[in-house]
Design a protein around this motif. Structure first.
Motif, PDB file in Angstrom:
ATOM      1  N   ASP A 189       0.853  -1.182   0.000  1.00 53.10           N
ATOM      2  CA  ASP A 189       0.000   0.000   0.000  1.00 53.10           C
ATOM      3  C   ASP A 189       0.893   1.237   0.000  1.00 53.10           C
ATOM      4  O   ASP A 189       2.039   1.170   0.446  1.00 53.10           O
ATOM      5  CB  ASP A 189      -0.897   0.029   1.241  1.00 53.10           C
ATOM      6  CG  ASP A 189      -2.063  -0.931   1.143  1.00 53.10           C
ATOM      7  OD1 ASP A 189      -2.368  -1.380   0.031  1.00 53.10           O
ATOM      8  OD2 ASP A 189      -2.677  -1.227   2.178  1.00 53.10           O
ATOM      9  N   PRO A 190       0.372   2.373  -0.443  1.00 57.71           N
ATOM     10  CA  PRO A 190       1.179   3.594  -0.409  1.00 57.71           C
ATOM     11  C   PRO A 190       1.444   4.026   1.040  1.00 57.71           C
ATOM     12  O   PRO A 190       0.645   3.754   1.941  1.00 57.71           O
ATOM     13  CB  PRO A 190       0.322   4.620  -1.148  1.00 57.71           C
ATOM     14  CG  PRO A 190      -1.056   4.077  -1.091  1.00 57.71           C
ATOM     15  CD  PRO A 190      -0.946   2.584  -1.019  1.00 57.71           C
ATOM     16  N   GLY A 191       2.555   4.705   1.265  1.00 54.55           N
ATOM     17  CA  GLY A 191       2.911   5.182   2.595  1.00 54.55           C
ATOM     18  C   GLY A 191       1.933   6.199   3.152  1.00 54.55           C
ATOM     19  O   GLY A 191       1.942   6.486   4.350  1.00 54.55           O
ATOM     20  N   SER A 192       1.061   6.728   2.325  1.00 53.71           N
ATOM     21  CA  SER A 192       0.085   7.718   2.792  1.00 53.71           C
ATOM     22  C   SER A 192      -0.896   7.134   3.806  1.00 53.71           C
ATOM     23  O   SER A 192      -1.504   7.884   4.565  1.00 53.71           O
ATOM     24  CB  SER A 192      -0.684   8.310   1.606  1.00 53.71           C
ATOM     25  OG  SER A 192      -1.343   7.289   0.886  1.00 53.71           O
ATOM     26  N   ILE A 193      -1.030   5.803   3.880  1.00 53.75           N
ATOM     27  CA  ILE A 193      -1.935   5.223   4.880  1.00 53.75           C
ATOM     28  C   ILE A 193      -1.403   5.440   6.297  1.00 53.75           C
ATOM     29  O   ILE A 193      -2.143   5.320   7.263  1.00 53.75           O
ATOM     30  CB  ILE A 193      -2.213   3.721   4.655  1.00 53.75           C
ATOM     31  CG1 ILE A 193      -0.974   2.872   4.919  1.00 53.75           C
ATOM     32  CG2 ILE A 193      -2.802   3.463   3.291  1.00 53.75           C
ATOM     33  CD1 ILE A 193      -1.254   1.392   5.030  1.00 53.75           C
ATOM     34  N   MET A 194      -0.121   5.795   6.436  1.00 57.95           N
ATOM     35  CA  MET A 194       0.454   6.042   7.759  1.00 57.95           C
ATOM     36  C   MET A 194       0.010   7.384   8.327  1.00 57.95           C
ATOM     37  O   MET A 194       0.096   7.615   9.518  1.00 57.95           O
ATOM     38  CB  MET A 194       1.981   5.967   7.697  1.00 57.95           C
ATOM     39  CG  MET A 194       2.501   4.586   7.340  1.00 57.95           C
ATOM     40  SD  MET A 194       1.904   3.279   8.431  1.00 57.95           S
ATOM     41  CE  MET A 194       2.644   3.765   9.963  1.00 57.95           C
TER      42      MET A 194
ATOM     43  N   GLU B 114       6.475   2.603   0.727  1.00 56.38           N
ATOM     44  CA  GLU B 114       5.382   1.632   0.679  1.00 56.38           C
ATOM     45  C   GLU B 114       5.300   0.816   1.968  1.00 56.38           C
ATOM     46  O   GLU B 114       6.300   0.562   2.626  1.00 56.38           O
ATOM     47  CB  GLU B 114       5.580   0.685  -0.498  1.00 56.38           C
ATOM     48  CG  GLU B 114       5.348   1.336  -1.835  1.00 56.38           C
ATOM     49  CD  GLU B 114       5.371   0.330  -2.960  1.00 56.38           C
ATOM     50  OE1 GLU B 114       4.604   0.517  -3.914  1.00 56.38           O
ATOM     51  OE2 GLU B 114       6.150  -0.637  -2.892  1.00 56.38           O
ATOM     52  N   VAL B 115       4.077   0.428   2.291  1.00 56.07           N
ATOM     53  CA  VAL B 115       3.817  -0.444   3.432  1.00 56.07           C
ATOM     54  C   VAL B 115       3.488  -1.821   2.856  1.00 56.07           C
ATOM     55  O   VAL B 115       2.524  -1.975   2.111  1.00 56.07           O
ATOM     56  CB  VAL B 115       2.637   0.078   4.278  1.00 56.07           C
ATOM     57  CG1 VAL B 115       2.286  -0.899   5.380  1.00 56.07           C
ATOM     58  CG2 VAL B 115       2.954   1.450   4.841  1.00 56.07           C
TER      59      VAL B 115
ATOM     60  N   ALA C 299       8.918   1.137   4.591  1.00 58.43           N
ATOM     61  CA  ALA C 299      10.124   1.903   4.287  1.00 58.43           C
ATOM     62  C   ALA C 299       9.923   3.305   4.856  1.00 58.43           C
ATOM     63  O   ALA C 299       8.847   3.886   4.718  1.00 58.43           O
ATOM     64  CB  ALA C 299      10.347   1.961   2.778  1.00 58.43           C
ATOM     65  N   VAL C 300      10.945   3.826   5.526  1.00 60.41           N
ATOM     66  CA  VAL C 300      10.792   5.115   6.194  1.00 60.41           C
ATOM     67  C   VAL C 300      12.097   5.916   6.151  1.00 60.41           C
ATOM     68  O   VAL C 300      13.179   5.342   6.114  1.00 60.41           O
ATOM     69  CB  VAL C 300      10.318   4.909   7.659  1.00 60.41           C
ATOM     70  CG1 VAL C 300      11.344   4.175   8.479  1.00 60.41           C
ATOM     71  CG2 VAL C 300       9.947   6.197   8.334  1.00 60.41           C
ATOM     72  N   GLU C 301      11.964   7.225   6.090  1.00 61.23           N
ATOM     73  CA  GLU C 301      13.093   8.155   6.204  1.00 61.23           C
ATOM     74  C   GLU C 301      13.003   8.747   7.607  1.00 61.23           C
ATOM     75  O   GLU C 301      12.046   9.444   7.934  1.00 61.23           O
ATOM     76  CB  GLU C 301      12.976   9.281   5.174  1.00 61.23           C
ATOM     77  CG  GLU C 301      13.116   8.844   3.756  1.00 61.23           C
ATOM     78  CD  GLU C 301      14.567   8.745   3.325  1.00 61.23           C
ATOM     79  OE1 GLU C 301      15.398   9.524   3.821  1.00 61.23           O
ATOM     80  OE2 GLU C 301      14.861   7.873   2.494  1.00 61.23           O
ATOM     81  N   MET C 302      14.011   8.434   8.456  1.00 63.00           N
ATOM     82  CA  MET C 302      13.995   8.880   9.854  1.00 63.00           C
ATOM     83  C   MET C 302      15.213   9.746  10.161  1.00 63.00           C
ATOM     84  O   MET C 302      16.231   9.635   9.507  1.00 63.00           O
ATOM     85  CB  MET C 302      14.018   7.671  10.790  1.00 63.00           C
ATOM     86  CG  MET C 302      12.851   6.759  10.633  1.00 63.00           C
ATOM     87  SD  MET C 302      12.950   5.369  11.764  1.00 63.00           S
ATOM     88  CE  MET C 302      12.787   6.215  13.306  1.00 63.00           C
ATOM     89  N   ARG C 303      15.088  10.558  11.212  1.00 64.97           N
ATOM     90  CA  ARG C 303      16.200  11.383  11.672  1.00 64.97           C
ATOM     91  C   ARG C 303      17.015  10.593  12.693  1.00 64.97           C
ATOM     92  O   ARG C 303      16.469  10.022  13.629  1.00 64.97           O
ATOM     93  CB  ARG C 303      15.679  12.663  12.314  1.00 64.97           C
ATOM     94  CG  ARG C 303      16.780  13.640  12.713  1.00 64.97           C
ATOM     95  CD  ARG C 303      16.224  14.883  13.382  1.00 64.97           C
ATOM     96  NE  ARG C 303      15.291  15.611  12.556  1.00 64.97           N
ATOM     97  CZ  ARG C 303      15.621  16.555  11.670  1.00 64.97           C
ATOM     98  NH1 ARG C 303      16.884  16.863  11.483  1.00 64.97           N
ATOM     99  NH2 ARG C 303      14.703  17.179  10.977  1.00 64.97           N
ATOM    100  N   CYS C 304      18.331  10.580  12.505  1.00 64.06           N
ATOM    101  CA  CYS C 304      19.236   9.887  13.431  1.00 64.06           C
ATOM    102  C   CYS C 304      19.265  10.636  14.764  1.00 64.06           C
ATOM    103  O   CYS C 304      19.368  11.857  14.802  1.00 64.06           O
ATOM    104  CB  CYS C 304      20.642   9.812  12.832  1.00 64.06           C
ATOM    105  SG  CYS C 304      21.858   9.057  13.924  1.00 64.06           S
ATOM    106  N   ALA C 305      19.174   9.902  15.863  1.00 66.16           N
ATOM    107  CA  ALA C 305      19.181  10.501  17.190  1.00 66.16           C
ATOM    108  C   ALA C 305      20.566  11.016  17.586  1.00 66.16           C
ATOM    109  O   ALA C 305      20.674  11.818  18.514  1.00 66.16           O
ATOM    110  CB  ALA C 305      18.696   9.482  18.217  1.00 66.16           C
ATOM    111  N   ARG C 306      21.607  10.587  16.894  1.00 72.75           N
ATOM    112  CA  ARG C 306      22.969  11.036  17.222  1.00 72.75           C
ATOM    113  C   ARG C 306      23.411  12.219  16.372  1.00 72.75           C
ATOM    114  O   ARG C 306      23.884  13.218  16.883  1.00 72.75           O
ATOM    115  CB  ARG C 306      23.964   9.897  17.034  1.00 72.75           C
ATOM    116  CG  ARG C 306      23.826   8.802  18.058  1.00 72.75           C
ATOM    117  CD  ARG C 306      24.900   7.757  17.845  1.00 72.75           C
ATOM    118  NE  ARG C 306      24.650   6.572  18.659  1.00 72.75           N
ATOM    119  CZ  ARG C 306      25.163   5.392  18.412  1.00 72.75           C
ATOM    120  NH1 ARG C 306      25.970   5.215  17.387  1.00 72.75           N
ATOM    121  NH2 ARG C 306      24.884   4.372  19.193  1.00 72.75           N
TER     122      ARG C 306
END
Length: 169
Positions: free
Chosen positions: A35-40, A53-54, A76-83
């Motif tokens: 499914d498209p990531g927009s469902i998140m 995509e999910v 699949a996700v683009e996240m910010r590194c905590a460090r």
């Protein structure tokens, strides 16, 4: 069961996934797809830039007036590194999705979108790092130490807790 026939068991809406109960055979059915990531439904989150995509690989079966759905999810996700505070790509896996939905006679479909979304969000690490070797940022100037050393002068003097070094308990 082929992937093509799974689309007859699922009805994908603009923001969601519904399982059509009447089309689930007595022995159950495997459902796979993306499914498209927009469902998140994630907007303006400072830690998550975007969802790709999910994916799902589910098994749905009618049991005693309920629809039991179990399987795996991934996003699949683009996240910010905590460090280092840089964005990085990763996949959020969910290997233990399991839900039971009331499905008495006459129920046409069950919407599993919200539970899929919730399960993926619960599996996002709180302290996500881009890699084990990430050096983070300089505490004094904020430079990304992965790009090289910063120009800050290192204080070689005793630290505020150095008096505790000689303490014997």
């Amino acid at each position: 069961m082929k992937l093509e026939s799974n689309y007859r068991l699922l009805r994908i809406k603009h923001f969601g996934m519904k399982i059509l109960i009447a089309r689930i055979p007595e022995e159950g059915s495997h459902l796979e797809g993306r499914d498209p990531g927009s469902i998140m439904e994630i907007q303006n989150d400072p830690q998550i830039q975007s969802f790709g995509e999910v994916g799902y690989a589910l098994y749905a079966q009618r049991v005693s007036g309920e629809l039991v759905v179990r399987g795996t999810l991934s996003a699949a996700v683009e996240m910010r590194c905590a460090r280092c505070s840089e964005f990085f790509s990763t996949t959020v896996p969910v290997s233990d999705f399991l839900r039971a939905y009331p499905a008495p006679k006459g129920t046409d479909s069950v919407d599993v979108t919200e539970d899929m979304r919730e399960e993926i969000l619960l599996h996002i690490p709180v302290f996500a790092v881009c890699g084990d070797a990430c050096k983070g940022r300089c505490a004094q100037c904020g430079a990304n130490l992965n790009d090289g050393p910063c120009a800050c002068r290192k204080d070689e003097g005793p630290g505020p807790f150095s008096a505790l070094d000689g303490l014997s308990l």
